[in-house]
Write a protein that holds these residues in place. Structure first.
Motif, PDB file in Angstrom:
ATOM      1  N   SER A  68       0.255   8.036  10.519  1.00 14.21           N
ATOM      2  CA  SER A  68      -1.178   8.332  10.643  1.00 14.21           C
ATOM      3  C   SER A  68      -1.914   8.134   9.329  1.00 14.21           C
ATOM      4  O   SER A  68      -3.086   7.769   9.311  1.00 14.21           O
ATOM      5  CB  SER A  68      -1.379   9.752  11.167  1.00 14.21           C
ATOM      6  OG  SER A  68      -0.726  10.698  10.330  1.00 14.21           O
ATOM      7  N   ASP A  69      -1.241   8.382   8.200  1.00 12.51           N
ATOM      8  CA  ASP A  69      -1.806   8.097   6.881  1.00 12.51           C
ATOM      9  C   ASP A  69      -1.043   6.909   6.332  1.00 12.51           C
ATOM     10  O   ASP A  69       0.090   7.038   5.855  1.00 12.51           O
ATOM     11  CB  ASP A  69      -1.658   9.307   5.958  1.00 12.51           C
ATOM     12  CG  ASP A  69      -2.276   9.073   4.576  1.00 12.51           C
ATOM     13  OD1 ASP A  69      -2.744   7.936   4.314  1.00 12.51           O
ATOM     14  OD2 ASP A  69      -2.272  10.007   3.758  1.00 12.51           O
ATOM     15  N   SER A  70      -1.647   5.746   6.400  1.00 13.50           N
ATOM     16  CA  SER A  70      -0.924   4.525   6.021  1.00 13.50           C
ATOM     17  C   SER A  70      -0.605   4.475   4.538  1.00 13.50           C
ATOM     18  O   SER A  70       0.255   3.694   4.119  1.00 13.50           O
ATOM     19  CB  SER A  70      -1.730   3.292   6.421  1.00 13.50           C
ATOM     20  OG  SER A  70      -2.984   3.265   5.751  1.00 13.50           O
ATOM     21  N   THR A  71      -1.259   5.282   3.743  1.00 18.45           N
ATOM     22  CA  THR A  71      -0.953   5.317   2.312  1.00 18.45           C
ATOM     23  C   THR A  71       0.179   6.280   1.999  1.00 18.45           C
ATOM     24  O   THR A  71       0.701   6.279   0.881  1.00 18.45           O
ATOM     25  CB  THR A  71      -2.195   5.737   1.501  1.00 18.45           C
ATOM     26  OG1 THR A  71      -2.572   7.084   1.863  1.00 18.45           O
ATOM     27  CG2 THR A  71      -3.366   4.798   1.775  1.00 18.45           C
ATOM     28  N   ASN A  72       0.569   7.063   2.980  1.00 17.54           N
ATOM     29  CA  ASN A  72       1.620   8.058   2.750  1.00 17.54           C
ATOM     30  C   ASN A  72       2.456   8.261   4.012  1.00 17.54           C
ATOM     31  O   ASN A  72       2.451   9.343   4.610  1.00 17.54           O
ATOM     32  CB  ASN A  72       1.006   9.387   2.290  1.00 17.54           C
ATOM     33  CG  ASN A  72       2.062  10.398   1.878  1.00 17.54           C
ATOM     34  OD1 ASN A  72       3.134  10.027   1.393  1.00 17.54           O
ATOM     35  ND2 ASN A  72       1.770  11.672   2.078  1.00 17.54           N
ATOM     36  N   PRO A  73       3.177   7.227   4.476  1.00 17.45           N
ATOM     37  CA  PRO A  73       3.997   7.378   5.680  1.00 17.45           C
ATOM     38  C   PRO A  73       5.131   8.373   5.436  1.00 17.45           C
ATOM     39  O   PRO A  73       5.652   8.475   4.327  1.00 17.45           O
ATOM     40  CB  PRO A  73       4.522   5.965   5.925  1.00 17.45           C
ATOM     41  CG  PRO A  73       4.487   5.309   4.583  1.00 17.45           C
ATOM     42  CD  PRO A  73       3.308   5.891   3.869  1.00 17.45           C
ATOM     43  N   GLN A  74       5.508   9.070   6.497  1.00 22.69           N
ATOM     44  CA  GLN A  74       6.511  10.117   6.365  1.00 22.69           C
ATOM     45  C   GLN A  74       7.538  10.033   7.484  1.00 22.69           C
ATOM     46  O   GLN A  74       7.214   9.628   8.607  1.00 22.69           O
ATOM     47  CB  GLN A  74       5.845  11.505   6.412  1.00 22.69           C
ATOM     48  CG  GLN A  74       4.855  11.784   5.300  1.00 22.69           C
ATOM     49  CD  GLN A  74       5.544  11.966   3.951  1.00 22.69           C
ATOM     50  OE1 GLN A  74       6.650  12.503   3.884  1.00 22.69           O
ATOM     51  NE2 GLN A  74       4.889  11.513   2.892  1.00 22.69           N
ATOM     52  N   GLN A 120       0.820  -1.197   0.000  1.00 17.89           N
ATOM     53  CA  GLN A 120       0.000   0.000   0.000  1.00 17.89           C
ATOM     54  C   GLN A 120       0.859   1.254   0.000  1.00 17.89           C
ATOM     55  O   GLN A 120       0.458   2.294  -0.526  1.00 17.89           O
ATOM     56  CB  GLN A 120      -0.923   0.007   1.225  1.00 17.89           C
ATOM     57  CG  GLN A 120      -1.825   1.226   1.301  1.00 17.89           C
ATOM     58  CD  GLN A 120      -2.984   0.991   2.235  1.00 17.89           C
ATOM     59  OE1 GLN A 120      -3.781   0.090   2.006  1.00 17.89           O
ATOM     60  NE2 GLN A 120      -3.078   1.790   3.277  1.00 17.89           N
ATOM     61  N   ALA A 121       2.038   1.154   0.598  1.00 19.64           N
ATOM     62  CA  ALA A 121       2.941   2.304   0.632  1.00 19.64           C
ATOM     63  C   ALA A 121       4.358   1.821   0.857  1.00 19.64           C
ATOM     64  O   ALA A 121       4.587   0.735   1.403  1.00 19.64           O
ATOM     65  CB  ALA A 121       2.529   3.278   1.740  1.00 19.64           C
ATOM     66  N   GLN A 159       0.131   4.800  15.615  1.00 18.58           N
ATOM     67  CA  GLN A 159       0.345   5.618  14.424  1.00 18.58           C
ATOM     68  C   GLN A 159       1.745   6.227  14.362  1.00 18.58           C
ATOM     69  O   GLN A 159       2.010   7.104  13.543  1.00 18.58           O
ATOM     70  CB  GLN A 159      -0.703   6.731  14.354  1.00 18.58           C
ATOM     71  CG  GLN A 159      -2.124   6.202  14.175  1.00 18.58           C
ATOM     72  CD  GLN A 159      -3.146   7.308  14.017  1.00 18.58           C
ATOM     73  OE1 GLN A 159      -2.896   8.459  14.361  1.00 18.58           O
ATOM     74  NE2 GLN A 159      -4.300   6.968  13.475  1.00 18.58           N
ATOM     75  N   ASP A 177       5.827   9.186  11.012  1.00 19.78           N
ATOM     76  CA  ASP A 177       4.407   9.520  11.110  1.00 19.78           C
ATOM     77  C   ASP A 177       3.639   8.530  10.239  1.00 19.78           C
ATOM     78  O   ASP A 177       3.730   8.565   9.010  1.00 19.78           O
ATOM     79  CB  ASP A 177       4.173  10.954  10.633  1.00 19.78           C
ATOM     80  CG  ASP A 177       2.709  11.382  10.756  1.00 19.78           C
ATOM     81  OD1 ASP A 177       1.871  10.535  11.122  1.00 19.78           O
ATOM     82  OD2 ASP A 177       2.413  12.563  10.485  1.00 19.78           O
TER      83      ASP A 177
END
Length: 657
Positions: free
Chosen positions: A462-468, A422-423, A443, A460
């Protein structure tokens, strides 16, 4: 240093061998796609064999490939290995308050109890010492004593406990098998050097445990865990395929599969029931070849300890295990030979990857899905399931390309029977650094990479499609284990030069991690907690950390070391955001080991585990366990031993005279 292309090293000889191999086995391959397909596929899913013949064909072809790989790796210019251990108790007449709080095993996932050699509920402690399963009374603290000991076949390794049932795993070497033949009651001769035995005991009467089931597995113990009453055991076996390769028609594949002998009435002295661990059609094959060994998951029900065992097996040579409360993941990693399989298929370089196989846990392990990621995992802390998604951190070393390691984060999501990416987040750490520690916390994620300086990287998620990457902090040394505390704090243990290093980080602002405190224990110090999280004990109520420490304090002119030269015990630290990491107390077990006629010893035998118990009046106690004994100390006056229990051991004691 640069290396020649591995592809150029194979030369024409290997090409000819492969051509002959494919030609010799074409009839087998054409008879069953399930049995002979060795082509790399984009899918990583598992499928069950349709018959024993398809399993035989698969194993023969894979074994021949494995032999070619073994010969090829032996000719590499660089070793592949470079890539990748009393006073009398004080009695109190007054009744002590009941147990209020107790620290148990330091588990990675809440609700998933990991096997270890000690378990406790505060009132009773169950441990493996020497060749015995022992039950200790550990409350009231000052009245701690041994209640019973039960001899276990082989070398006891780990245990799990649920209500009135104890589950013990031990290892039995082939040369010692005949010593236990009568108690094992198995009707098969072991074909591997090391076997696994499970002993289940009824412990409703802690003074008289009763063995109620014994199971011997022709496999090597890898891992075990408990979720509620269900125990899941993971074992592996490397199949000996010499006979079936030499005589494919004369050897039945069922004769090669690992066996088990299960006895549900050991007291009746009847023979165990023998069977294969998994039948041909219960074994899963990967679409990408990973070896000729089997990895099996077996289910035990401790609420119904005599219930039929369940199992599922996968063909793989090496595996790492991670489990959430719902699912178990087998991370299948190529060993040093199978790493080079892509080269045999025409690639210039190895493409290291990890295959992930997901099984549901509901009594009987059921296969769900598979996926694949680039690189290899550091340990099981590099895997984490959160809200149905699997997060992983891997390292690809790339030494064969003369390139820097590549560290990546992946997020996988199950779609039908596939674990799809997914990412992906690449480039973790600086050039030349590899992963030394990973910890996920809902998260958030934390990664430590290292070459010369230790960067703590915060993630981070928190957005599993766009980890940072949220932030990064550089500090000297490196951490090997990260432990979240108090929500926004991270406690770490690692190394700086030759000293154990403790670090406390503030991660309340993920983009700006702050080093609140650090403490170096001293030159020449090391701890089991640096590589085994079960030795790391955090007591939230008192804000106390306990870790085993061995420190060689000084060098003398003598050829031996006196007790004063070595500290080998348990060190306690009070850890708060306000005061940082402060030494609190030190406990040692020297009197368990010391020769009364000579104060010297040859090699320190350390404290390995500890746990805390507090009562309803907030009195707290620390229990420390070494191979020779258990000590009990009150946290209010830790310098004073209030209880001790001497434990049996099997290793010889060495003294210098």
């Amino acid at each position: 240093m640069s290396f020649p292309s591995p592809r150029s090293l194979i030369c024409c000889t290997l090409t000819i061998l492969l051509t002959l191999l494919i030609g010799c086995n074409s009839s087998n391959n054409s008879s069953s796609d399930n049995g002979g397909n060795l082509t790399t596929q984009s899918s990583a899913k598992l499928s069950q064999f349709e018959s024993c013949e398809s399993l035989k064909s698969y194993l023969i072809n894979t074994a021949e490939q494995q032999n070619l790989l073994t010969n090829y790796v032996a000719e590499l210019p660089v070793s592949v290995d470079d890539a990748t251990d009393s006073p009398e108790p004080i009695s109190f007449e007054e009744e002590q308050p009941a147990v209020q709080e107790v620290t148990g095993t330091n588990n990675q996932v809440a609700g998933v109890d990991e096997a270890d050699f000690i378990k406790t509920d505060g009132n009773h402690t169950y441990l493996l010492s020497g060749n015995y399963f022992m039950v200790l009374q550990t409350w009231p603290a000052a009245e701690s004593r041994e209640l019973s000991r039960t001899e276990i076949d082989g070398t006891p390794r780990d245990l799990l406990v649920y209500e009135d049932t104890a589950w013990v795993v031990s290892e039995i070497h082939q040369h010692a098998y005949e010593d236990f033949e009568e108690s094992l009651n198995g009707d098969f001769a072991p074909r591997i050097a090391l076997m696994t035995k499970i002993t289940m005991l009824q412990i409703s009467d802690p003074q008289q445990p009763v063995v109620i089931r014994e199971t011997v597995l022709e496999s090597i113990y890898m891992d075990a865990l408990r979720i509620d009453q269900q125990v899941y055991l993971v074992v592996s076996t490397q199949l000996d395929l010499t006979g079936v390769i030499d005589d494919p028609e004369g050897v039945e594949v069922e004769q090669l599969l690992p066996m088990m002998a299960d006895n549900t009435s050991p007291a009746a002295q009847i023979d165990a029931v023998s069977s294969v661990i998994s039948g041909c059609n219960e074994i899963y094959q990967p679409e990408n070849v990973t070896g000729t060994g089997t990895v099996s998951i077996l289910g035990f029900d401790l609420e119904n300890p005599l219930a039929e065992l369940t199992s599922a097996s996968v063909l793989a040579n090496s595996t790492m295990v991670y489990a959430s409360q719902d699912n178990l993941y087998l991370a299948s990693i190529e060993d040093n030979n199978w790493l080079w399989f892509p080269v045999l298929e025409g690639e210039d370089y190895p493409t290291p990857s990890t295959k992930i196989h997901k099984f549901s846990l509901g009594g009987s392990p059921q296969y769900l899905a598979s996926g694949s990621v680039e690189g290899h995992l550091l340990n099981k802390f590099a895997m984490d399931e959160f809200q149905g998604e699997l997060r992983l951190v891997t390292t690809e070393l790339n030494w064969w390309r003369d390139e820097d390691p590549e560290n990546r984060l992946f997020v996988l999501q199950q779609l039908d029977n596939q674990l799809e990416k997914q990412a992906e987040l690449s480039g973790l750490g600086k050039p030349g650094e590899r992963v030394f520690a990973v910890r996920f916390d809902q998260q958030r994620g934390y990664v430590v990479t290292f070459e010369q300086i230790d960067p703590l990287i915060t993630l981070d998620l928190s957005d599993s499609t766009n980890p940072q990457v949220a932030g990064e902090l550089e500090v000297p040394g490196f951490s090997t284990y990260l432990h979240p505390i108090e929500g926004d704090r991270l406690l770490a243990i690692g190394q700086q030069d030759t000293s154990i290093k403790l670090s406390l980080f503030d991660v309340s602002t993920l983009s700006q991690p702050i080093l609140l405190s650090e403490h170096l224990i001293g030159q020449g110090s090391y701890s089991e907690a640096q590589y085994d999280h079960h030795a790391f004990t955090w007591f939230e109520q008192e804000k106390i950390l306990a870790i085993p420490v061995t420190q060689w304090n000084s060098v003398t002119d003598s050829t031996d070391f006196g007790l004063s030269d070595i500290f080998n015990g348990l060190e306690l630290f009070r850890v708060t955001a306000e005061s940082g990491i402060q030494p609190y107390a030190a406990i040692d077990h020297d009197f368990f080991y010391e020769d009364p006629d000579n104060g010297n010893w040859f090699y320190p035998e350390g404290i390995r585990r500890s746990f805390f118990v507090s009562d309803e009046q907030m009195n707290s106690y620390i229990y420390s366990i070494s191979s020779r004994g258990m000590l009990v100390n009150g946290l209010a006056s830790p310098e004073r031993n209030i209880g001790s229990i001497e434990l049996p051991y099997t290793d010889p004691v060495f003294y210098l005279f």
